[in-house]
Design an enzyme around this catalytic site. Structure first.
Site, PDB file in Angstrom:
ATOM      1  N   LYS A 123      -2.340   3.343  -0.852  1.00 31.22           N
ATOM      2  CA  LYS A 123      -1.239   3.362  -1.931  1.00 31.22           C
ATOM      3  C   LYS A 123      -0.955   4.753  -2.344  1.00 31.22           C
ATOM      4  O   LYS A 123      -1.522   5.582  -2.704  1.00 31.22           O
ATOM      5  CB  LYS A 123      -1.765   2.564  -3.079  1.00 31.22           C
ATOM      6  CG  LYS A 123      -0.711   2.193  -4.005  1.00 31.22           C
ATOM      7  CD  LYS A 123       0.357   1.581  -3.664  1.00 31.22           C
ATOM      8  CE  LYS A 123       0.207   0.311  -2.968  1.00 31.22           C
ATOM      9  NZ  LYS A 123       1.366   0.058  -2.219  1.00 31.22           N
ATOM     10  N   GLN A 173      -0.809  -2.282  -9.294  1.00 28.48           N
ATOM     11  CA  GLN A 173      -1.999  -3.369  -8.700  1.00 28.48           C
ATOM     12  C   GLN A 173      -3.328  -2.572  -9.368  1.00 28.48           C
ATOM     13  O   GLN A 173      -4.133  -3.598  -9.369  1.00 28.48           O
ATOM     14  CB  GLN A 173      -2.335  -2.756  -7.227  1.00 28.48           C
ATOM     15  CG  GLN A 173      -0.923  -3.374  -6.359  1.00 28.48           C
ATOM     16  CD  GLN A 173       0.099  -2.474  -6.033  1.00 28.48           C
ATOM     17  OE1 GLN A 173       0.379  -1.590  -6.996  1.00 28.48           O
ATOM     18  NE2 GLN A 173       0.756  -2.672  -4.991  1.00 28.48           N
ATOM     19  N   ARG A 181      -1.806  -9.391  -0.680  1.00 30.76           N
ATOM     20  CA  ARG A 181      -1.732  -8.176  -0.369  1.00 30.76           C
ATOM     21  C   ARG A 181      -3.170  -7.425  -0.314  1.00 30.76           C
ATOM     22  O   ARG A 181      -4.108  -8.168  -0.200  1.00 30.76           O
ATOM     23  CB  ARG A 181      -1.081  -7.212  -1.231  1.00 30.76           C
ATOM     24  CG  ARG A 181      -1.387  -7.790  -2.826  1.00 30.76           C
ATOM     25  CD  ARG A 181      -1.629  -6.615  -4.223  1.00 30.76           C
ATOM     26  NE  ARG A 181      -2.276  -5.756  -3.492  1.00 30.76           N
ATOM     27  CZ  ARG A 181      -3.685  -5.595  -3.590  1.00 30.76           C
ATOM     28  NH1 ARG A 181      -4.657  -6.586  -3.929  1.00 30.76           N
ATOM     29  NH2 ARG A 181      -4.284  -4.489  -3.506  1.00 30.76           N
ATOM     30  N   GLY A 182      -3.101  -6.018   0.115  1.00 30.18           N
ATOM     31  CA  GLY A 182      -4.498  -5.565   0.350  1.00 30.18           C
ATOM     32  C   GLY A 182      -4.780  -5.564   2.035  1.00 30.18           C
ATOM     33  O   GLY A 182      -4.676  -6.853   2.534  1.00 30.18           O
ATOM     34  N   ASP A 193      -5.175   1.781   4.150  1.00 27.83           N
ATOM     35  CA  ASP A 193      -4.393   0.728   4.825  1.00 27.83           C
ATOM     36  C   ASP A 193      -4.293   1.190   6.391  1.00 27.83           C
ATOM     37  O   ASP A 193      -4.093   0.453   7.177  1.00 27.83           O
ATOM     38  CB  ASP A 193      -3.013   0.670   4.206  1.00 27.83           C
ATOM     39  CG  ASP A 193      -2.964  -0.227   2.979  1.00 27.83           C
ATOM     40  OD1 ASP A 193      -3.494   0.367   1.904  1.00 27.83           O
ATOM     41  OD2 ASP A 193      -2.403  -1.361   3.277  1.00 27.83           O
TER      42      ASP A 193
HETATM   43  O1  MRU Z   1       0.684  -2.516  -1.236  1.00 27.44           O
HETATM   44  P1  MRU Z   1      -0.604  -3.258  -1.335  1.00 27.44           P
HETATM   45  O2  MRU Z   1      -1.133  -3.537  -2.675  1.00 27.44           O
HETATM   46  O3  MRU Z   1      -1.031  -4.086  -0.147  1.00 27.44           O
HETATM   47  O4  MRU Z   1      -1.713  -1.630  -1.147  1.00 27.44           O
HETATM   48  C1  MRU Z   1      -3.145  -2.123  -1.333  1.00 27.44           C
HETATM   49  C2  MRU Z   1      -3.890  -0.656  -0.834  1.00 27.44           C
HETATM   50  O5  MRU Z   1      -3.262   0.349  -0.951  1.00 27.44           O
HETATM   51  C3  MRU Z   1      -5.210  -0.907  -1.002  1.00 27.44           C
HETATM   52  O6  MRU Z   1      -5.769   0.438  -1.308  1.00 27.44           O
HETATM   53  C4  MRU Z   1      -5.642  -0.783   0.572  1.00 27.44           C
HETATM   54  O7  MRU Z   1      -4.937  -1.942   1.175  1.00 27.44           O
HETATM   55  C5  MRU Z   1      -7.035  -0.875   0.714  1.00 27.44           C
HETATM   56  S1  MRU Z   1      -7.844  -2.538  -0.025  1.00 27.44           S
HETATM   57  C6  MRU Z   1      -8.980  -3.009   0.465  1.00 27.44           C
END
Ligand code: MRU
Length: 335
Positions: free
Chosen positions: A232, A180, A43-44, A221
């Site tokens: 998020k 997270q 993820r991320g 994202d």
């Molecule tokens: O659902 P996730 O855990 O993939 O969400 C991740 C986030 O919202 C992070 O803040 C985002 O991807 C930026 S990370 C470098």
């Protein structure tokens, strides 16, 4: 690093099992990779792009047909809808496939990897001066080495300031519903030796009001052309609370997260996830439900923060103030 190559195998650190268990999954097969992306084993936003690219590079190295390459690319591309890095990376790979000639794909996949490392370095360099010695900072979700293949985005900036000898204390939003912040960011900060305190998302306003945190740094994202951005869920309420307390608020994102085809935040697709993520929790401890099985749930995985609440956006291409974003600075760098 949450991803590594072992010969011709692509291994992912299963982020669903952290912090209690460090288990690696063989995600060389695009079908396995797609499941890992959907269920957040990986993820991320930046890491999603790199993981999908390396998986497709491996597929091409194994001698797949152009048809199977394209089918796998389409499958991975649709695995999660908000993180634009995933689509951007896959589009770079498919563009490098010239008709039936896939010979350039693997090199582009490696470039997606190296590119992310370099962009993380540049964001850290641009952003570290925002943090003063002795300051407190709130962050949300996980934006470090587990979300990228470099030092991270928001957490990379914090890491760099700490490495420069600044005393920084991080307030970590636990980040409901998948935690997270509590599971991953607290784990990373502990490994990095950076002082931190875990709070529930609903405690952020109290921390801001108390003066414990004088800045907010978050990831993204997808950043729209006008500077609105998705991150998020919980980021938007954090931005509202920060504005109320006059605390500067900064998204930190690589240029691969900027989507100039989205004019503003309303055009960003928001992923809706399973109701059971809110009805209870599951992880290495097992699973628990705390409300009636049938309870109706609203579970948007991301929210959009309007540019009006952004003090400045830190990218690998520099730092953009709210005024610059409103004046179209991102679009001006098109191409
Ligand atoms: O659902 P996730 O855990 O993939 O969400 C991740 C986030 O919202 C992070 O803040 C985002 O991807 C930026 S990370 C470098």
């Amino acid at each position: 690093m949450a991803l590594r190559m072992d010969g011709e195998r692509l291994l992912l650190l299963d982020q669903r099992r952290l912090p209690d268990e460090e288990r690696w999954i063989d995600a060389s097969d695009p079908l396995v990779m797609e499941g890992c992306i959907r269920t957040l084993a990986v993820r991320g936003a930046p890491l999603l792009g790199v993981a999908a690219a390396l998986c497709l590079g491996l597929l091409v190295r194994s001698g797949c047909t152009p048809a199977s390459f394209r089918a796998s690319a389409a499958l991975l591309r649709a695995a999660r809808p908000t993180a634009v890095n995933l689509m951007a990376a896959i589009d770079r790979l498919t563009a490098s496939a010239l008709g039936d000639d896939l010979s350039g794909v693997d090199e582009v996949a490696m470039d997606v990897f190296l590119d992310d490392v370099a962009r993380c370095e540049a964001m850290a360099a641009h952003g570290a001066s925002l943090l003063e010695d002795g300051s407190g900072v709130i962050t949300h979700c996980n934006t470090g080495g587990l979300a990228t293949v470099g030092v991270g985005t928001a957490l990379g900036v914090i890491h760099r300031a700490h490495a420069q000898g600044k005393r920084v204390h991080v307030y970590v939003d636990e980040t409901r519903p998948l935690l997270q912040g509590g599971r991953l960011t607290a784990w990373e900060l502990r490994h990095l030796g950076i002082p931190h305190t875990l709070i529930t998302d609903s405690m952020a306003a109290v921390v801001l009001r108390s003066g414990r945190a004088s800045r907010v740094l978050v990831g993204s994202d997808r950043v729209a052309r006008n500077g609105d951005f998705a991150n998020k869920v919980g980021t938007y309420s954090l931005a509202v609370a920060a504005a109320h307390h006059h605390v500067p608020f900064h998204p930190v994102a690589p240029w691969t997260t900027v989507d100039l085809s989205c004019p503003d935040g309303d055009a960003i697709p928001i992923e809706q996830r399973d109701a059971d993520e809110v009805r209870g929790a599951s992880g290495s401890f097992g699973s628990v439900r705390w409300c009636p099985r049938e309870t109706e749930v609203f579970n948007p995985s991301f929210d959009v923060t309007p540019v009006a609440l952004v003090t400045s956006l830190v990218t690998d291409r520099g730092v953009f103030s709210r005024e610059q974003l409103r004046a179209g600075a991102l679009g001006a760098l098109d191409g």
